[in-house]
Design an enzyme around this catalytic site. Sequence first.
Site, PDB file in Angstrom:
ATOM      1  N   ARG A 240      53.795  30.426  55.633  1.00 52.30           N
ATOM      2  CA  ARG A 240      53.558  31.384  54.555  1.00 52.30           C
ATOM      3  C   ARG A 240      53.771  32.791  55.093  1.00 52.30           C
ATOM      4  O   ARG A 240      53.319  33.125  56.206  1.00 52.30           O
ATOM      5  CB  ARG A 240      52.133  31.246  54.012  1.00 52.30           C
ATOM      6  CG  ARG A 240      51.921  30.066  53.075  1.00 52.30           C
ATOM      7  CD  ARG A 240      52.687  30.225  51.754  1.00 52.30           C
ATOM      8  NE  ARG A 240      52.502  29.096  50.840  1.00 52.30           N
ATOM      9  CZ  ARG A 240      53.324  28.050  50.743  1.00 52.30           C
ATOM     10  NH1 ARG A 240      54.402  27.960  51.507  1.00 52.30           N
ATOM     11  NH2 ARG A 240      53.084  27.088  49.868  1.00 52.30           N
ATOM     12  N   GLU A 269      56.984  37.835  48.515  1.00 51.04           N
ATOM     13  CA  GLU A 269      58.199  37.211  47.964  1.00 51.04           C
ATOM     14  C   GLU A 269      58.369  37.589  46.501  1.00 51.04           C
ATOM     15  O   GLU A 269      57.366  37.657  45.785  1.00 51.04           O
ATOM     16  CB  GLU A 269      58.097  35.690  48.120  1.00 51.04           C
ATOM     17  CG  GLU A 269      58.101  35.286  49.574  1.00 51.04           C
ATOM     18  CD  GLU A 269      58.050  33.771  49.800  1.00 51.04           C
ATOM     19  OE1 GLU A 269      58.186  33.005  48.831  1.00 51.04           O
ATOM     20  OE2 GLU A 269      57.870  33.381  50.943  1.00 51.04           O
ATOM     21  N   HIS A 287      63.147  31.000  51.355  1.00 48.28           N
ATOM     22  CA  HIS A 287      62.083  29.990  51.197  1.00 48.28           C
ATOM     23  C   HIS A 287      62.672  28.619  50.788  1.00 48.28           C
ATOM     24  O   HIS A 287      62.371  28.096  49.707  1.00 48.28           O
ATOM     25  CB  HIS A 287      61.042  30.469  50.165  1.00 48.28           C
ATOM     26  CG  HIS A 287      59.711  29.785  50.331  1.00 48.28           C
ATOM     27  ND1 HIS A 287      58.510  30.389  50.028  1.00 48.28           N
ATOM     28  CD2 HIS A 287      59.381  28.536  50.766  1.00 48.28           C
ATOM     29  CE1 HIS A 287      57.513  29.546  50.263  1.00 48.28           C
ATOM     30  NE2 HIS A 287      58.023  28.417  50.712  1.00 48.28           N
TER      31      HIS A 287
HETATM   32  C1  DGY Z   1      55.403  24.209  50.179  1.00 49.30           C
HETATM   33  O1  DGY Z   1      55.540  23.045  49.778  1.00 49.30           O
HETATM   34  O2  DGY Z   1      54.301  24.711  50.397  1.00 49.30           O
HETATM   35  C2  DGY Z   1      56.660  25.003  50.419  1.00 49.30           C
HETATM   36  O3  DGY Z   1      56.402  26.314  50.699  1.00 49.30           O
HETATM   37  C3  DGY Z   1      57.643  24.846  49.288  1.00 49.30           C
HETATM   38  O4  DGY Z   1      58.096  23.566  49.307  1.00 49.30           O
END
Ligand code: DGY
Length: 326
Positions: A240, A269, A287
């Site tokens: 993240r 983002e 992402h």
């Molecule tokens: C998640 O699954 O947390 C990713 O960031 C997106 O697939």
Amino acid sequence: MERHRIFITRQIPEEGIEMLRRVADVEVNPVDAPMDRAELLARIADCHGVVGLLTDRIDAEFFDAAPVLKGYANYAVGFDNIDVAEATRRGLPVSNTPGVLTNATAECAWALLFAAARRVVESDGVMRSGQWTGWGPLQFIGGDVSGKTLGIVGAGRIGTAMALMGRGFNMKVLYTSSSGRRNAVLESELNARLVDFDTLLAESDFISIHTPLTPATRHLFDAASFSRMKPTAYIVNTARGPVIKEDDLVAALKAGTIAGAGLDVYENEPSMAPGLAELDNVVVLPHVGSATRSSRTDMATLAARNLIAMLEGRRPETCLNPEIYD
Ligand code: DGY
């Protein structure tokens, strides 16, 4: 009996939608973009189930807007967008999609690691722009990978998979653990060493972030952390964005405090911190860690199975608050 109503906040692979259509009336946001908050809250007023994304905030306001809701299924493994404690307080099950995107995300971390270390994007740009004048001994010299030290921050499913995939590169593996629990697989398979954060910063040639975003991990990597890393080290983030204080990363990359970075996620983002996109020593992806055909399809079918279970009063496979079923 009245059929359940389900809302899906953005188009997801059809396989999951089809499963839900067999048991309920399903509507999908027709616009392929994150939903406007007011529109989302209005749309869920009569819904029994919702499948949402990491861009949807699932909190008290969301639950208040959905008085007949029986459950919420996140189309993501990360669940920092969900107020799980609030859902639990209301006796509402919420779920995520762990497991099905482990390899895809770990592979993406390797793609970023190599792209950053071997200056793949920068070199590609020179080729495409017609600037390459022919082979040269001092061109695009990057970092070595084999035999170097890989530091895994957050050795859960994805961090463990990432380290195991690196077996062929004979790296020394260090890892941190917020719970202090040792990772038996990493230790037995790779002789990995559980270390404190400072040791990981000081000894790693590559740091790969796999920790969830929590109050404790927000801005874990800031100017102070970068200053404790080797100037030849690289950082990779597929977890993240806010785990890294992005302005501090830009400063560290500019100053040569660290050698480079590979990022799939960002603090705000879809924006990037000013200056990041202008730097040659960073590789930036939009992402896409879980963006493989099988992972995205499996995320959709797992989210669908989870929501169907919730609507039927059963505990979903990957429930974030299983205690509500006790
Ligand atoms: C998640 O699954 O947390 C990713 O960031 C997106 O697939």
